[in-house]
Design an enzyme around this catalytic site. Structure first.
Site, PDB file in Angstrom:
ATOM      1  N   LYS A  74      40.202  36.536  49.838  1.00  0.00           N
ATOM      2  CA  LYS A  74      39.224  37.384  50.539  1.00  0.00           C
ATOM      3  C   LYS A  74      37.812  36.905  50.252  1.00  0.00           C
ATOM      4  O   LYS A  74      37.483  36.596  49.103  1.00  0.00           O
ATOM      5  CB  LYS A  74      39.408  38.838  50.090  1.00  0.00           C
ATOM      6  CG  LYS A  74      38.492  39.845  50.765  1.00  0.00           C
ATOM      7  CD  LYS A  74      38.795  41.261  50.268  1.00  0.00           C
ATOM      8  CE  LYS A  74      37.937  42.301  50.956  1.00  0.00           C
ATOM      9  NZ  LYS A  74      38.290  43.684  50.506  1.00  0.00           N
ATOM     10  N   SER A 150      39.616  46.566  54.129  1.00  0.00           N
ATOM     11  CA  SER A 150      38.749  45.439  54.434  1.00  0.00           C
ATOM     12  C   SER A 150      39.352  44.085  54.041  1.00  0.00           C
ATOM     13  O   SER A 150      38.737  43.064  54.322  1.00  0.00           O
ATOM     14  CB  SER A 150      37.410  45.603  53.713  1.00  0.00           C
ATOM     15  OG  SER A 150      37.598  45.579  52.294  1.00  0.00           O
ATOM     16  N   SER A 174      41.584  49.124  50.650  1.00  0.00           N
ATOM     17  CA  SER A 174      41.328  47.876  51.376  1.00  0.00           C
ATOM     18  C   SER A 174      42.399  46.808  51.211  1.00  0.00           C
ATOM     19  O   SER A 174      42.381  45.813  51.944  1.00  0.00           O
ATOM     20  CB  SER A 174      39.967  47.304  50.968  1.00  0.00           C
ATOM     21  OG  SER A 174      38.937  48.080  51.523  1.00  0.00           O
TER      22      SER A 174
END
Lengths: 468, 75
Positions: A74, A150, A174
């Site tokens: 990420k 996210s 997330s």
């Protein structure tokens, strides 16, 4: 292909890391423009590292099950192979340059191949924003749908077959929400178990770093590396020699029906959840009704703490660079300044009160299971155009916040598909630092079901070249 | 979502943002005021929990932020 299967193939001579990595990069060439998985790709470094892994394995220098395995990271987690953007124009371009986050460093020492940095929302909050100069992640099962966030790119990249696993972060859901909406398996570890060093913070008393993969077994392999203190007993190490044999027999599993099955919960979510309970009951678990203490108050407390801590981190830039943030991010970050110091302190006290109230509850049950999200992946167009109302409506259907508030480990994994072919997911939470038991529950369920093995591109016909 | 807000409520939100130096537009102030109004009941409900026996806030959650060279406090 799972991480364990790839690890076995890399050692049997049936596969090389270089060929595997090259194949996944070619797949990315074909599908990523439509999926929005990557912010940055590390093709050259990844292929070089893969060749090095092949050479090391051929010489008998085996670094473990992640040696030669392609992973995504990420893009709020520092990786020396390229920049970290947090998908924002505001983050200092020099942030984290040339260094690895502690978790990336651990994976690198284990021989992992980093294929790139994956999409998120700006600073891991707000909403996806197509007006910013970054890719927008799309759901691999239906490109007209959102991935959730996210840790969007890690989840949709795993399911689309662009890498075998990866890292996400989870402050309010997330890791678990995009895992749920994309059909991946993801773990929010116990708060404090995995280092957040080298990770762009969102809210430091809530932030966690964790794995996303196709299965609980793959997540266990990743967690065992980023947290080298645990998991040996359950899954064995080196685990590619023989899979563990997790079981749910004898477990007492709590279900909180009061707070998780409102009128707005999709019927298909309710039905899939009931089927999952039938499966684990037949495997020897006992299901009992429970009620999570301070459920609504903890949900509010997480929102207060998240926005207050995020606002404090960003306040100087909010003042001087307001227009450089995306519009949804501005709204999200500015919420925190409307709260009082007393609100923040009381929110932290509420979290502690809930932690204490959960002690006797977890003395009676081993796990508590809920739907991860009460709805399927929302339409991208409706979500993107719906503004704050759409965001708040969707947030009301998310059941992940509570476990960020209390810090307990929680796993999201697929338990079925809707009539439209969209993934449905369960969340299983366990006692603090009982991440192994949570993963074991997932591993046992996934030994007798195949929802986690399904790949997009078949009946949906949405994607070509993604089946794997 | 709460209904329409009074002018006073919007102005209060706008004044607070302005005092902190946040250059939100009138439209953004209105959105933030609506979100704040939606949170109000929940925030009040938090105070109904008597957490007095646990006077130390979130003692098991470290208040030490992770080292971060980009943090505004250390840049």
């Amino acid at each position: 292909m799972s991480i364990r299967e790839a690890a076995t193939a890399l050692r049997s001579g049936g596969l090389t890391s270089r060929d595997l990595t090259a194949q996944l990069l070619r797949r990315a060439d074909a599908v990523d423009p439509e999926l929005g998985v990557y912010v940055t790709r590390f093709d050259t470094a990844a292929l070089a590292r893969a060749e090095e892994a092949d050479r090391e394995l051929s010489e008998g220098r085996d670094l473990g099950p992640l040696h030669g395995i392609p992973l995504g990271v990420k893009d709020i987690i520092a990786c020396a192979d390229g920049p970290t953007t947090a998908q924002s124009l505001v983050l200092d371009p020099e942030w984290g340059r040339g260094r690895d986050a502690s978790v990336v460093s651990a994976l690198r020492r284990a021989g992992a191949v980093f294929v790139g940095k994956t999409t998120t929302m700006e600073f891991a909050c707000g909403m996806p924003d197509e007006h910013q100069p970054f890719p927008v992640p799309r759901n691999p099962w239906d490109r007209t749908r959102w991935t959730g966030g996210s840790s969007s790119g890690t989840a949709n990249g795993v399911v689309a077959g662009l890498f075998l696993g990866g890292l996400g972060t989870d402050t309010g859901g997330s890791i678990r929400v995009p895992s749920a909406l994309c059909g991946a398996t993801g773990l929010k570890p116990t708060y404090g178990r995995v280092s957040t060093d080298g990770v762009v913070p969102l809210a430091h008393t809530l932030d966690t770093v964790g794995p996303i993969g196709r299965s609980a077994d793959d997540c266990a392999l990743l967690l065992a590396t980023i947290d080298p203190t645990g998991l040996d007993e359950l899954f064995g190490r080196p685990p590619y020699a023989a899979p563990g044999h997790p079981s749910v027999r004898g477990l007492r599993i709590g279900v909180d029906r009061r707070h998780h099955f409102g009128d707005d919960t999709d019927t298909e979510v309710v039905e899939a959840f009931a089927s999952m309970l039938t499966v684990v009951t037949e495997m020897g678990a006992t299901v009992v009704d429970v009620e999570l203490p301070y459920f609504d108050e903890v949900r509010t407390a997480v929102s207060v703490v998240l926005h207050a801590e995020a606002s404090a981190y960003h306040l100087r830039d909010l003042r001087s660079r307001w227009a450089e943030y995306g519009a949804p991010t501005r709204i999200s970050l500015a919420q925190g300044v409307l709260l009082s110091a007393a609100d923040y302190v009381q929110a932290q006290r509420v979290r502690r009160a809930a932690q204490l109230a959960l002690v006797p509850l977890f003395a009676d049950v081993d796990l508590i299971v809920t739907p991860t999200v009460g709805v399927v992946a929302p339409s991208w167009a409706e979500y993107a155009s719906g503004g704050v109302d759409a965001m708040l409506d969707f947030f009301r259907s998310i059941y992940t916040f509570y476990w960020n508030g209390t810090g307990h480990p929680a796993l999201a994994m697929p338990i079925g598909f809707s009539g439209e072919g969209l993934p449905l997911s369960v969340q299983a939470a366990g006692r603090p630092f009982a991440d192994e038991q949570v993963l074991g529950f997932g591993g046992a369920y996934q030994q007798v079901t195949d929802w986690h093995r399904r790949v997009p591109g078949g009946a949906s016909g949405q994607l070509t070249g993604v089946g794997h | 979502m709460s209904g329409s807000l009074s002018r006073a409520e919007r102005e209060s939100t706008g004044q607070l943002l302005a005092r902190l130096g946040i250059p939100a537009s009138p439209e953004e102030v209105a959105v933030l005021a609506r979100i704040f109004a939606e949170q109000t009941d929940g925030v009040r409900a938090m105070y109904e929990i008597d957490a007095a026996p646990d006077a130390a806030p979130a003692v098991t959650f470290s208040a030490t932020p992770p080292p971060d060279p980009n943090h505004p406090a250390v840049r």
